[in-house]
Scaffold this active site. Structure first.
Site, short mmCIF file in Angstrom:
data_model
loop_
_atom_site.label_atom_id
_atom_site.label_comp_id
_atom_site.label_asym_id
_atom_site.label_seq_id
_atom_site.Cartn_x
_atom_site.Cartn_y
_atom_site.Cartn_z
CG HIS A 35 16.98 -21.85 -8.44
ND1 HIS A 35 16.82 -21.29 -9.64
CD2 HIS A 35 15.69 -21.52 -7.68
CE1 HIS A 35 15.71 -20.67 -9.81
NE2 HIS A 35 14.94 -20.86 -8.51
CG ASP B 67 19.32 -20.61 -12.06
OD1 ASP B 67 19.16 -19.40 -11.22
OD2 ASP B 67 18.69 -21.66 -11.59
#
Ligand SMILES: [Zn+2]
Ligand SMILES: [Zn+2]
Length: 557
Positions: free
Chosen positions: A366, A193
């Protein structure tokens, strides 16, 4: 005989934020990871959402062994019904992700057509030649997983969306031990990610939001209205806990909020006392200081609850002057302008608005740079492919990988549609497949191509001009002075002179051309003419009619 190739085919989410979808292939077998949507940017007029272009898979449906969904966010689940419509393959997901997928499939009347298998973090399953191990990752939704995928060509690790939160809302941190164990086995490639690759340091824990909510709740003189995403189940739990601490009842506004909350409660991901959550109409009867409303609309979408409150067009309830609005989210890149416009309008209507730039009411789900490096250090991959991010994020992530000593030759920064192949432990760039946008506009899927989008943009920016030519049915010659009308182009009072000049041009053209040729010549000529006169390019529509009297026949009696 040469060994078979392992192919990694990104269909969405590489080179953009959203619509994540990837195909992993070995021999005659395909495993799909995620089927997400992306929300349109503000210049994509009239588009509800965008799904990945998965045309590439259409002639290989018999090879697709299954779909693995990493977590319940829209950018990983939202396109599920479009994919299931085309291929009836088993879906594998953790319980909460499954619940969220079922809500979507039920709405698309596809729930009975789909086979969903529940897998828990920590479990492994075999899907064709792929041994898939699900490991828990913390994120802004519970029950998210990353994947260890053992293929005949080697072990691949897919991070899903992750952060390293040591005090997550659900009390379940990322499975570091599993990451280290996978790393110890030797990983052919890590797919990780990249969303926050330009943010230094560590992403704060979701726990800091509790303090932000407490401050907002204790100051609020009237109602508290929290805006967030319907799939942000962790945030829902935090709002419920804050409501409880401050003696308020909570109501969810909007179908997806209500449905997702109901499902999350049933499955035990939202543990709140029964009397805390009340239906909206009941909440509206309580004193404003006794309620919290949770709704969607933090991306400035005009049709969302917050969007409608900001313009005074919400049906069930209106904004009150003492309302406190908490925007518990961050604008997705491209949406900033619309979000700021909504915030300004809410202020205009007398509400107090609290957003993440001024108070800790949102943190990212994130990983930031240090977490990304830690992921790479734990996995120690031979090759690295940054995923989930715009090109700038993917690039930055590759720089981080090089900082910790990875050979740039072993890093592939690629966008949607570029295939990566592994054979005998070596990585190479393969062919290109389609990887663009499919626009969904109401029930129209994919009929809206780039040409239609360009036309909509030009209509919105420059308006249009309609020219009606009356032609003689036999000779095709212009018969009378053409009619010209316009909308959104020039103010009517100023248009007379301009349109008179345009009519004169048409008469000149009519001396040379007739019929269809005249129609085409007028369109081309007037487009140029309007641009030279006004420096704007309205769309010019020319249509012809003739004066033939329609024949009346067979009028039913
Ligand atoms: Zn996510
Ligand atoms: Zn995501």
């Amino acid at each position: 005989m040469a060994s078979k190739k392992l192919r990694i085919v990104p269909l969405g989410g590489l080179g953009e934020i959203g619509k994540n979808m990837m195909s992993i292939e070995y021999g005659e077998n395909i495993l799909i990871i995620d089927t997400g949507i992306m929300f349109p940017e503000n210049d994509m007029l009239g588009i509800d959402y965008i799904i990945p272009d998965f045309r590439y898979l259409m002639d290989k449906i018999d090879k697709v062994r299954g779909i693995v969904v990493t977590h319940g966010h829209e950018d990983h689940t939202g396109a599920i019904r479009h994919v299931i419509q085309e291929m009836r393959v088993p879906i594998y997901a953790t319980p909460l992700t499954r619940g969220l997928l079922e809500v979507k499939l039920r709405r698309g009347r596809l729930l009975n057509e789909a086979t969903i298998k529940t897998v828990n973090a920590g479990e492994s399953i075999q899907i064709g030649p792929f041994g898939v191990e699900f490991f828990h990752v913390s994120h802004s939704i519970p029950d998210g997983v990353g994947l260890g995928i053992t293929t005949p060509a080697g072990l691949i690790v897919h991070s899903g969306d992750f952060k390293f939160d040591h005090t997550p809302v659900d009390g379940w941190p990322t499975d570091f031990a599993k990451l280290a164990e996978l790393g110890g086995r030797g990983v052919l490639a890590l797919l990780s990610d990249s969303t926050n690759a330009d943010r230094p340091g560590w992403t704060p824990s979701e726990a800091v939001i509790d303090a932000g909510f407490d401050a907002a709740f204790s100051k609020a003189p009237g109602r508290v209205i929290i805006g967030s995403f319907a799939s942000l189940i962790s945030r829902m739990a935090q709002v419920a806990q804050a409501a409880q601490r401050h003696g308020r009842k909570m109501a969810l506004v909007g179908t997806s909020m209500v449905e997702n909350a109901k499902m999350a409660r049933k499955l035990g991901y939202l543990n709140v006392p029964d009397d805390l959550i009340v239906p909206l109409d009941e909440a509206l009867k309580l004193k404003p200081s006794q309620i919290v409303l949770m709704c969607t609309g933090t991306q400035g979408e005009p049709s969302s609850i917050l969007g409608r409150l900001s313009t005074g067009t919400n049906r069930q309830f209106e904004l009150l002057p003492k309302d406190t609005i908490v925007m518990s989210s961050h604008p997705i890149p491209g949406n900033e302008e619309m979000v700021h416009r909504t915030i300004n309008r809410l202020f205009q209507r007398g509400a107090d608005v609290i957003y993440d730039a001024i108070a800790p009411v949102h943190v990212s789900g994130h990983a930031s740079q240090e977490e990304m490096k830690m992921m790479m250090q734990l996995i120690k991959p031979k090759h690295f492919i940054p995923i989930h991010g715009e090109l700038r994020h993917l690039k930055q992530h590759s720089i981080l990988a090089q900082e910790i000593g990875m050979d740039p030759e072993r890093i592939a920064v690629i966008e949607n549609g570029t295939v990566i192949e592994f054979q005998d432990g070596k990585m190479s760039v393969g062919d290109r497949v389609p990887g663009g946008y499919v626009f969904v506009d109401g029930s129209w899927v994919g009929d809206i191509g780039p040409t239609v989008m360009r036309e909509r943009e030009s209509l919105a920016r420059e308006g249009f001009v309609v020219v009606q030519l009356q032609l003689d049915p036999k000779s095709g010659r212009l018969q009378r002075n053409p009619e010209i009308i316009s909308k959104g182009f020039v103010f009517m009072r100023d248009s007379e002179e301009l349109f008179e000049l345009a009519r004169r041009r048409i008469s000149t053209l009519a001396e040379e051309y007739k019929g269809d040729e005249l129609e085409a010549a007028v369109e081309k000529n007037l487009s140029k003419f309007f641009y030279s006169e006004t420096k704007r390019r309205p769309m010019v529509f020319v249509f012809t009619s003739d004066l033939r009297t329609p024949e009346v026949s067979g009028v039913p009696s």
